[in-house]
Design a protein around this motif. Structure first.
Motif, PDB file in Angstrom:
ATOM      1  N   CYS A   1       0.821  -1.217   0.000  1.00  0.00           N
ATOM      2  CA  CYS A   1       0.000   0.000   0.000  1.00  0.00           C
ATOM      3  C   CYS A   1       0.852   1.264   0.000  1.00  0.00           C
ATOM      4  O   CYS A   1       0.451   2.310   0.504  1.00  0.00           O
ATOM      5  CB  CYS A   1      -0.957   0.039   1.190  1.00  0.00           C
TER       6      CYS A   1
ATOM      7  N   GLU B   1      -6.479   8.102   4.796  1.00  0.00           N
ATOM      8  CA  GLU B   1      -6.406   7.841   6.229  1.00  0.00           C
ATOM      9  C   GLU B   1      -6.511   6.348   6.528  1.00  0.00           C
ATOM     10  O   GLU B   1      -5.760   5.798   7.336  1.00  0.00           O
ATOM     11  CB  GLU B   1      -7.517   8.613   6.942  1.00  0.00           C
TER      12      GLU B   1
ATOM     13  N   ALA C   1      -3.368   4.560   5.466  1.00  0.00           N
ATOM     14  CA  ALA C   1      -2.312   4.721   6.463  1.00  0.00           C
ATOM     15  C   ALA C   1      -2.520   3.729   7.598  1.00  0.00           C
ATOM     16  O   ALA C   1      -1.579   3.135   8.110  1.00  0.00           O
ATOM     17  CB  ALA C   1      -2.314   6.156   6.990  1.00  0.00           C
TER      18      ALA C   1
ATOM     19  N   ARG D   1      -1.397   0.343   6.399  1.00  0.00           N
ATOM     20  CA  ARG D   1       0.069   0.263   6.429  1.00  0.00           C
ATOM     21  C   ARG D   1       0.563   0.061   7.850  1.00  0.00           C
ATOM     22  O   ARG D   1       1.535  -0.628   8.107  1.00  0.00           O
ATOM     23  CB  ARG D   1       0.689   1.554   5.873  1.00  0.00           C
ATOM     24  N   ASN D   2      -0.142   0.670   8.765  1.00  0.00           N
ATOM     25  CA  ASN D   2       0.257   0.612  10.165  1.00  0.00           C
ATOM     26  C   ASN D   2      -0.106  -0.718  10.829  1.00  0.00           C
ATOM     27  O   ASN D   2       0.723  -1.345  11.487  1.00  0.00           O
ATOM     28  CB  ASN D   2      -0.402   1.789  10.892  1.00  0.00           C
TER      29      ASN D   2
ATOM     30  N   LEU E   1       8.045   3.640  16.805  1.00  0.00           N
ATOM     31  CA  LEU E   1       7.373   4.594  15.921  1.00  0.00           C
ATOM     32  C   LEU E   1       6.008   4.129  15.381  1.00  0.00           C
ATOM     33  O   LEU E   1       5.021   4.873  15.480  1.00  0.00           O
ATOM     34  CB  LEU E   1       8.325   4.948  14.778  1.00  0.00           C
ATOM     35  N   PRO E   2       5.904   2.897  14.844  1.00  0.00           N
ATOM     36  CA  PRO E   2       4.587   2.481  14.344  1.00  0.00           C
ATOM     37  C   PRO E   2       3.534   2.446  15.450  1.00  0.00           C
ATOM     38  O   PRO E   2       2.359   2.720  15.201  1.00  0.00           O
ATOM     39  CB  PRO E   2       4.841   1.061  13.814  1.00  0.00           C
TER      40      PRO E   2
ATOM     41  N   ILE F   1       3.424   4.486  17.969  1.00  0.00           N
ATOM     42  CA  ILE F   1       3.001   5.870  18.229  1.00  0.00           C
ATOM     43  C   ILE F   1       1.853   6.219  17.294  1.00  0.00           C
ATOM     44  O   ILE F   1       0.826   6.760  17.706  1.00  0.00           O
ATOM     45  CB  ILE F   1       4.173   6.852  18.022  1.00  0.00           C
ATOM     46  N   TYR F   2       2.023   5.855  16.004  1.00  0.00           N
ATOM     47  CA  TYR F   2       0.963   6.152  15.040  1.00  0.00           C
ATOM     48  C   TYR F   2      -0.280   5.312  15.308  1.00  0.00           C
ATOM     49  O   TYR F   2      -1.383   5.670  14.919  1.00  0.00           O
ATOM     50  CB  TYR F   2       1.475   5.954  13.610  1.00  0.00           C
TER      51      TYR F   2
ATOM     52  N   GLY G   1      -1.315   4.857  18.283  1.00  0.00           N
ATOM     53  CA  GLY G   1      -1.966   5.541  19.393  1.00  0.00           C
ATOM     54  C   GLY G   1      -1.831   4.802  20.714  1.00  0.00           C
ATOM     55  O   GLY G   1      -2.662   4.952  21.611  1.00  0.00           O
TER      56      GLY G   1
ATOM     57  N   ARG H   1      10.828  -3.526  13.846  1.00  0.00           N
ATOM     58  CA  ARG H   1       9.858  -2.458  13.627  1.00  0.00           C
ATOM     59  C   ARG H   1       8.662  -2.969  12.820  1.00  0.00           C
ATOM     60  O   ARG H   1       7.517  -2.601  13.081  1.00  0.00           O
ATOM     61  CB  ARG H   1      10.518  -1.288  12.891  1.00  0.00           C
TER      62      ARG H   1
ATOM     63  N   ILE I   1       5.222   3.558   7.471  1.00  0.00           N
ATOM     64  CA  ILE I   1       4.882   2.739   8.642  1.00  0.00           C
ATOM     65  C   ILE I   1       3.617   3.208   9.335  1.00  0.00           C
ATOM     66  O   ILE I   1       3.321   2.776  10.445  1.00  0.00           O
ATOM     67  CB  ILE I   1       6.043   2.667   9.654  1.00  0.00           C
ATOM     68  N   GLY I   2       2.858   4.091   8.689  1.00  0.00           N
ATOM     69  CA  GLY I   2       1.510   4.330   9.207  1.00  0.00           C
ATOM     70  C   GLY I   2       1.141   5.758   9.545  1.00  0.00           C
ATOM     71  O   GLY I   2       0.055   5.992  10.075  1.00  0.00           O
TER      72      GLY I   2
END
Ligand SMILES: Nc1ncnc2c1ncn2[C@@H]1O[C@H](COP(=O)(O)OP(=O)(O)O)[C@@H](O)[C@H]1O
Ligand SMILES: [Mg+2]
Lengths: 226, 403
Positions: free
Chosen positions: A53, A75, A78, A81-82, A106-107, A109-110, A112, A154, B317-318
């Motif tokens: 993606c 959105e 994303a 992907r996450n 990091l992933p 964090i995105y 949440g 990761r 990565i998102g």
């Protein structure tokens, strides 16, 4: 899990059009370990980027874990992907200013996640690639093999539906290549779905299924039975 | 992802590039610190002028002959006019006095100093703000007997009578081609004044009975009269009544031969001027802020280009568009906000430093500080939006391939 039908990709450079994928059909089930092999320029990366993606297709259908990837907005993409995808790149693509642990976090964090849980999960993931003791090192303080293992940690950390690796050992020597392949095999044994691109037959031979791509088409699709 | 994480990320990135961050902030720092300095000093001088007017008597007024009109001998204000004013409006006036001045010189050793001999009435202390340090001011008997009594300025007393009590001493000086000798009855001191400052060579002030000066000059009619309206009375209407009285007495009703000057009116004018000056100067500072904002945009654009790969990785990565946008926007707000904060601190320092030099106490109000901070942050948002949007819309594959 992954189902693509008649997938096409056309690159436009100015007025020149180039069809990199000419109608790919493939079905990958949960728990599979697939190697995609083919000569340089055959469209492997193009296919992987669409699977991950990171790029859109020009035509065809792509279902990932029940999501119709071609019709959703930025959105949601994303989010996919996450949540659903763990991408491992040839050039590692770690953030140089962050420590190993921060890179792996990091992933999340995105996603949440709370800082505490995030740290736990990231440490567990680092442990599973055997680099927990390097969690405070920055990427430039690590060897190539170690960097790739951080990148795998990761990719793993969000517990994605599929791990996509585009020539993950392309920048590594043969010894570290073996180490990385052992990690992928171990992960697959634990139930992770893995799709790996390579142009080396010895590496492809370690997967359970080998798909050969040539000039934007699948020319062979074989299962390895040991 | 919440905003706190964005702020954390932005702080990391701002910290790893300290020099660039500082250079980016420079425009904002200069803009904000100059706004703060100018506004603080502007307000400060306005405050001190207001205070000075209050000290000097906000109720002070002068009526004088209108020099724009044709003036004849009969229009000059006479003793009988003063008596009439006192009789009719005495209960509304704190004090009223004629005033005539003569320039002169006094010699001490080999040095000659300038002086100003001013003839006034005994209640002049209620018009001009001064403090009697020694002795007394002029009294009615000084006036009525046209005595050679003088009240001298304190710095003059220090210079000429450093080792003796000046009271009762004689002081001799040249005025109007004559050599005069007065007996010192008092020493006064005036509060430090903005307006009296920097007038170059020092001029000493001496007060004497106006009746005494009338004898010397032969002039018993005046072009102006000074007064102080009692507090609680309306200054403008009271002085207008006095003007009307003079017009009636000199038979020039409605002919604008006499005009008035009140501290109140002057104060309004000064406030108006300083207000306009502050606005003008703020506009210039605003331009420098604009330049600072463009600087931020410029550096942010460079930063987006430099970090193309990082953006690609984050998106891969998102991170969605919104997250990337917010991250860069927060960075630019942090940079401009920090620039604003530093500017406020520097501006405060500058205004006190400069204020000390030019003897103005700067006035820094919370609202000015808040506005400066809010404005600099707003610049961050405004000029950060375009680069942040550019970052958010980067194509992932292209960004990952960027070297
Ligand atoms: N962004 C692009 N624009 C134009 N052509 C591209 C682009 N990316 C790849 N191609 C072309 O598509 C073909 C397939 O590329 P790629 O998928 O990277 O091959 P592989 O990974 O198998 O080596 C190549 O001929 C390449 O030149
Ligand atoms: Mg490739």
């Amino acid at each position: 899990m992954i189902k693509i039908t008649d997938l096409k990709k056309v690159y436009k450079t100015g007025s020149i059009e180039f069809e990199a994928l000419k109608g790919i059909n493939v079905h990958i089930k949960k728990g599979e370990f697939v190697a995609i092999i083919g000569p340089s320029g055959s469209g492997k990366s193009t296919l992987m980027n669409i699977l991950g993606c990171l790029d859109g297709s020009s035509d065809g259908k792509y279902l990932l874990n029940g999501h119709d990837v071609c019709v959703i907005n930025d959105e949601e993409l994303a989010k996919i992907r996450n949540h659903e995808i763990g991408f491992v790149f040839q050039s590692f693509n770690l953030l140089p200013k962050l420590s190993s642990l921060q890179n792996v976090e990091l992933p999340l964090i995105y996603l949440g996640m709370s800082p505490k849980e995030r740290k736990n999960r990231a440490e567990k993931s680092l442990d599973s690639v055997g680099l927990l003791d390097r969690k405070d090192h920055k990427p430039n303080e690590l060897s190539g093999g170690q960097r790739q293992r951080i990148a795998i940690a990761r990719a793993l950390v969000t517990d994605p539906a599929v791990i996509l690796a585009d020539e993950p050992t392309g920048n590594l020597d043969s010894k570290t290549t073996e180490e990385i392949m052992d990690i992928f095999k171990e992960l697959n044994k634990k139930g992770n779905t893995i799709v790996l691109v390579t142009h080396e037959p010895e590496i492809a031979a370690q997967a359970k299924r080998v798909i050969t791509v040539k000039d934007g088409l699948i020319v062979r699709d074989l299962y390895n039975y040991e | 992802m919440n905003i706190l994480e964005s702020v954390k990320m932005a702080i990391i990135s701002v910290r790893t590039n300290k020099l660039r961050t500082l250079l980016t902030m420079l425009g904002i720092i200069i803009g904000i610190s100059s706004v703060i300095t100018l506004v603080a000093l502007g307000k400060g001088s306005q405050n001190s002028m207001t205070k000075e007017f209050k000290n000097g008597g906000a109720n002070r007024a002068t009526i004088y002959l209108n020099r724009d009109e044709e003036i004849s001998e009969e229009l000059y204000i006479e003793h009988s006019d003063l008596d009439a004013i006192k009789r009719i409006y005495g209960d509304k006036l704190e004090a009223i006095s004629f005033n005539q001045q003569l320039g002169g010189s006094i010699t001490l050793g080999r040095k000659t100093h300038n002086l100003n001999l001013t003839g006034v009435a005994s209640d002049y202390t209620k018009i001009e703000n001064m403090k009697i340090k020694k002795g007394r001011f002029l009294v009615d008997s000084d006036i009525s007997s046209q005595r050679y009594s003088a009240v001298i300025e304190s710095n003059m007393a220090e210079k000429f009578f450093s080792d003796v009590n000046p009271l009762g001493q004689r002081i001799t000086f040249d005025v109007d081609g004559q050599t005069l000798s007065y007996v010192i009855v008092g020493v006064f001191e005036k509060p430090k004044s903005l307006m009296g400052m920097g007038s170059g060579k020092q001029t000493f002030s001496i007060y004497a009975p106006y009746t005494n000066l009338e004898q010397i000059t032969g002039q018993t009619m005046y072009g102006e009269v000074e007064m102080n309206v009692k507090s609680g009375e309306n200054v403008k209407s009271t002085v207008t009544s006095v003007v009307n009285l003079l017009e009636r007495r000199h038979d020039v009703v409605g002919k604008k031969k006499y005009v008035m000057y009140t501290s109140e009116g002057m104060m309004k004018m000064v406030n108006n001027i300083t207000g306009k000056m502050t606005a003008f100067v703020s506009a210039i500072a605003g331009i420098s802020l604009l330049v600072g904002g463009i600087g931020i945009m410029n550096i942010m654009l460079v930063s987006v280009t430099e970090r193309t790969r990082e953006i690609g990785i984050r998106k891969a990565i998102g991170a969605n568009k919104k997250v990337v946008l917010v991250q860069f926007l927060v960075e630019s707000i942090i940079v401009s906000g920090m620039g604003g904060a530093i500017g406020i601190i520097l501006g405060t320092g500058f205004s006190y430093g400069i204020g000390k030099f030019i003897k103005i106490t700067p006035s820094i109000t919370l609202s000015v500080v808040f506005m400066a901070f809010a404005f600099s942050s707003a610049i961050g948002i405004f000029f950060g939006l375009y680069p942040a949007n550019k970052a958010a819309n980067l194509n992932i594959i292209d960004a990952l391939r960027y070297e």
